[in-house]
Design an enzyme around this catalytic site. Structure first.
Site, PDB file in Angstrom:
ATOM      1  CB  ALA A 169      -0.968   0.097   1.336  1.00  0.00           C
ATOM      2  CE1 TYR A 170       3.548   1.687   4.469  1.00  0.00           C
ATOM      3  CE2 TYR A 170       5.621   0.722   3.976  1.00  0.00           C
ATOM      4  CZ  TYR A 170       4.662   1.077   4.778  1.00  0.00           C
ATOM      5  OH  TYR A 170       4.611   0.773   6.180  1.00  0.00           O
TER       6      TYR A 170
END
Length: 328
Positions: A60-61
């Protein structure tokens, strides 16, 4: 850089882990303070030169941009067998059903996407980013176990949750003969010590290595009180405000204690704050962020500092209980 075992496993990791959330294009991350690939690569290379072999990222980064940048840098600067890569799964990666959480479908989809972005055949430590209230625990744990048996993952870890939840997960995995968690990535620093109430004792008892995130409280512990928002990130980090703004006045005394100990030793405040974490038996490898070489060098120096009992007492004395954050 000294190496430590991650919990009771045989996995050797450096006493510091480089967090790579900062390494992503701003247009992908949504944060002006993240660094693009050209800016990021020197920090990954410098970390390797300092002896860091442990690198943390998540799907998700910046929607995978961090994984891609890290994967290309490690391909160019290191041998795959010499580094330990950790990534995570839980947060949404797209719109629509089955786009988030810890269902079997989501886990199986996201591991392949992460492997492709990281340009590797396996992830050393695969972690659940948060607790999933909408998926049966058994479904999640069996899917993670299957990833290990497939060879796509070597070890399993977890991140911020209540201690009772982690205890249950450890028990269910043990009862079913599934791969256990060897690591807990939780929120722990001198400004937020609520994890010491239950989670830290659980991890020590169960042989789980702790890899704290935000060990320097998003930079607040690295400078005197008057300069806590002196950087671009400090002034524009909404997540830091969410974590710490409500307790600023109580935290001021802690920051001032760090400043005093650092001044007495003639070392940077960051080294004192990290050295305090190393006094906690379960802590294996704090996850540090770096946007300057000085950040990396200061952090490396912290591994050589041993605080005295009086220094530890002075750092801990001002703390007052805080509300729990990041457990849902």
């Amino acid at each position: 850089m000294k190496m430590v075992k991650l919990g009771r496993s045989g996995l050797d990791v450096s006493a510091l882990c480089l967090g790579c959330m900062t390494y992503a294009r701003p247009e992908k991350s949504g944060y002006a303070w993240t660094l693009d690939e050209r800016q990021s690569r020197p920090f990954i290379q410098k970390a390797l030169e300092l002896g860091v072999n442990f690198f943390d990222t998540a799907n998700a980064y910046a929607k995978g941009d961090s994984e891609e940048i890290l994967g290309r840098a490690l391909r160019d600067f290191a041998r795959r067998e010499d580094v330990v890569i950790t990534s995570k799964v839980f947060n949404p990666m797209r719109q629509g059903p089955n786009s988030k959480g810890l269902s079997r479908k989501c886990i199986m989809t996201e591991i392949d996407a992460s492997l492709k972005r990281l340009n590797t055949d396996y992830i050393d430590l695969y972690q659940i980013h948060r607790w999933d209230y909408d998926t049966p625990l058994e479904e999640t744990l069996e899917a993670l176990h299957d990833l290990v048996k497939m060879g796509k993952v070597r070890y399993l870890g977890a991140s911020s949750m209540f201690a009772w939840q982690f205890c249950k997960a450890l028990h269910v995995a043990r009862e079913n003969g599934w791969t256990p968690f060897i690591a807990m990535q939780n929120h722990l620093n001198l400004l937020y010590r609520e994890e010491e109430r239950e989670m830290m004792g659980l991890c020590q008892a169960e042989g789980v290595g702790v890899t704290p995130w935000s060990p320097l409280a998003r930079g607040r512990l690295t400078r005197p009180w008057q300069r806590t928002t002196a950087t671009d990130r400090g002034a524009n980090d909404a997540y830091a405000s969410f974590l710490y703004t409500a307790t600023e006045q109580a935290d001021r005394a802690v920051i001032e204690a760090v400043t005093a100990v650092a001044a007495g030793r003639g070392v940077p405040q960051a080294q004192v704050a990290l050295a305090w974490l190393f006094t906690k038996p379960a802590v294996a490898s704090p996850i540090i962020g770096a946007t300057s070489f000085q950040h990396l060098e200061d952090a490396a120096g912290a591994t050589e500092i041993t605080l005295t009992p009086d220094e530890i007492a002075s750092l801990e004395a001002p703390y007052i209980p805080h509300a729990i954050v990041e457990h849902t």
